[in-house]
Design a protein around this motif. Structure first.
Motif, short mmCIF file in Angstrom:
data_model
loop_
_atom_site.label_atom_id
_atom_site.label_comp_id
_atom_site.label_asym_id
_atom_site.label_seq_id
_atom_site.Cartn_x
_atom_site.Cartn_y
_atom_site.Cartn_z
N UNK A 142 1.85 -1.20 -13.27
CA UNK A 142 0.74 -1.41 -12.56
C UNK A 142 0.85 -0.52 -11.24
N UNK A 143 -0.37 -0.18 -10.90
CA UNK A 143 -0.62 0.65 -9.79
C UNK A 143 -1.35 -0.61 -8.86
N UNK A 144 -0.87 -0.70 -7.62
CA UNK A 144 -1.14 -1.60 -6.75
C UNK A 144 -1.41 -1.05 -5.32
N UNK A 145 -2.34 -1.52 -4.80
CA UNK A 145 -2.72 -0.94 -3.30
C UNK A 145 -2.78 -1.96 -2.25
N UNK A 146 -2.08 -1.82 -1.22
CA UNK A 146 -1.91 -2.75 0.06
C UNK A 146 -0.54 -3.33 -0.18
N UNK A 147 -0.52 -4.40 0.64
CA UNK A 147 0.92 -5.03 0.81
C UNK A 147 1.31 -5.78 -0.17
N UNK A 148 2.56 -5.32 -0.80
CA UNK A 148 3.05 -6.04 -2.04
C UNK A 148 3.64 -7.48 -2.02
N UNK A 149 3.13 -8.21 -2.62
CA UNK A 149 3.72 -9.73 -2.55
C UNK A 149 5.27 -9.82 -3.10
N UNK A 150 5.94 -10.48 -2.40
CA UNK A 150 7.45 -11.02 -2.61
C UNK A 150 7.57 -11.00 -3.99
N UNK A 151 8.38 -10.33 -4.79
CA UNK A 151 8.55 -10.68 -6.10
C UNK A 151 9.87 -10.03 -6.59
N UNK A 152 10.25 -10.32 -7.98
CA UNK A 152 11.47 -9.36 -8.45
C UNK A 152 10.93 -7.93 -9.00
N UNK A 153 9.78 -7.76 -8.84
CA UNK A 153 9.25 -6.20 -9.35
C UNK A 153 9.95 -5.17 -8.58
N UNK A 154 10.18 -4.23 -9.30
CA UNK A 154 10.60 -2.99 -8.65
C UNK A 154 9.42 -2.35 -8.06
N UNK A 155 9.32 -1.49 -7.22
CA UNK A 155 8.29 -0.68 -6.63
C UNK A 155 8.76 0.79 -6.12
N UNK A 156 7.68 1.56 -6.22
CA UNK A 156 7.91 2.96 -5.89
C UNK A 156 6.67 3.49 -5.37
N UNK A 157 6.69 3.98 -3.99
CA UNK A 157 5.40 4.18 -3.26
C UNK A 157 5.29 5.50 -3.80
N UNK A 158 3.78 5.72 -4.03
CA UNK A 158 3.17 6.89 -4.50
C UNK A 158 2.71 7.74 -3.35
N UNK A 159 1.89 7.02 -2.71
CA UNK A 159 0.80 7.88 -1.46
C UNK A 159 0.35 6.42 -0.64
N UNK A 160 -0.32 6.98 0.25
CA UNK A 160 -1.04 5.92 1.11
C UNK A 160 -2.47 6.41 1.24
N UNK A 161 -3.46 5.44 1.65
CA UNK A 161 -4.78 5.70 1.83
C UNK A 161 -5.12 4.76 3.10
N UNK A 162 -6.06 5.49 3.74
CA UNK A 162 -6.55 4.85 4.78
C UNK A 162 -8.02 4.13 4.80
N UNK A 163 -8.42 3.14 5.73
CA UNK A 163 -9.59 2.57 5.61
C UNK A 163 -10.66 3.17 6.48
N UNK A 164 -11.93 3.47 5.94
CA UNK A 164 -12.89 4.13 6.73
C UNK A 164 -14.27 3.33 6.76
#
Length: 301
Positions: A142-164
């Motif tokens: 999955x592609x997820x945005x924002x703070x990740x929940x604690x879980x056993x899933x592995x994650x790799x950061x793709x980039x960042x976005x800002x709020x306007x």
């Protein structure tokens, strides 16, 4: 003799409960299995098996050795699988869960390039704004945005976005421009109901103070693109990720409402099931996304 083969023969005898079934399991003769086990016992200087005419069982030392030997054999098998996996061409069905706004605006336009590079992969991209359970729902990633929940899933950061915080020129002309956070109480706000924090905007005051604005909205929508359209139409002030509203800002159909010393930023991540080895199709798509968004920062959309 080969140490791993000796271990494998001994473990097979324990697993199968005898030499005959162990030989059948390994595809070699019973005498060969016996020879491997005898060689192992001679090398270790210990009796690992109790042998009777009716049954074969591990000794106390043999049982302890079996536990370690099984781990070694499993690791060796996984090492072989890793090499095979890494040499295999990525293929098969890739099921992806993506937030609707990000999928429509930034994944859909680049999928063609990925599929041309990997013609043996078939993509099934599911667009939704809910938190999916990857494993139980049959997703590869999955592609997820924002703070990740604690879980056993592995994650790799793709980039960042800002709020306007944005509004149309017509809205600002009609209702005025808020100059400080407290002024938002007198404005028509447009809320994104899919956000986990509900109708709460996290802002930074000019003093650097972190503020949470809990103000009732004039309109709530569970789709970011619809919320952007509402802001462009002059219906109110929206607080949206830059990946969604950057084009509208460049075109002048919306403006940033008030200057802030620092914008709230959110990471964009690829998440996938745990395990030592990643499927080639998943690894290929994540590498593609990392490359695609390499030049994107919080303010670069």
């Amino acid at each position: 003799m080969d140490r791993l083969t000796e271990m494998e023969a001994f473990a097979a005898v324990v697993d199968q409960g005898g030499f005959t079934d162990a030989a059948r399991k390994m595809g070699i003769s019973k005498s060969a299995v016996s020879k491997h086990v005898s060689s192992l016992e001679a090398r270790l200087g210990a009796r690992l098996l109790n042998r009777t005419t009716r049954r074969v069982s591990p000794t106390e030392i043999g049982l302890a050795y079996y536990d370690r030997a099984r781990r070694v054999l499993n690791d060796a098998g996984e090492a072989d699988s890793l090499v095979t996996s890494m040499q295999s061409a990525p293929s098969g069905l890739l099921r992806i869960s993506v937030a609707t706004d990000f999928g429509v605006n930034h994944l859909s336009p680049v999928l063609g390039e990925f599929l041309r590079d990997f013609p043996d992969i078939t993509v099934n991209m599911i667009l939704n704004n809910r938190y999916v359970e990857l494993i139980s729902e049959g997703f590869d990633m999955a592609v997820r945005i924002g703070e990740l929940e604690d879980s056993s899933l592995r994650a790799r950061k793709l980039t960042e976005t800002s709020k306007r915080m944005i509004a149309s020129p017509s809205y600002l002309q009609k209702y005025g421009r808020p100059m400080k956070i407290d002024d938002l109480n007198d404005h028509k706000l447009l809320h994104y109901t899919s956000q986990s924090n509900g109708a709460v905007w996290k802002l930074t005051a000019p003093s650097g103070e972190k503020r949470q604005v809990r103000t009732g909205g004039w309109l709530s929508v569970n789709d970011g693109q619809s919320l952007l359209n509402a802001a462009i139409s002059g219906l109110g002030i929206a607080y949206l990720p830059s990946f969604l509203c950057a084009a509208a800002l460049r075109e002048g159909s919306v403006e940033e409402v008030m200057p802030v010393p620092s914008r709230e930023t959110h990471g964009i991540y690829a998440v996938y099931p745990p395990g030592r080895f990643t499927q080639p199709k998943v690894r290929a798509f994540i590498d593609f996304l990392v490359h695609t968004f390499a030049d994107k920062g919080p303010d670069d959309w």
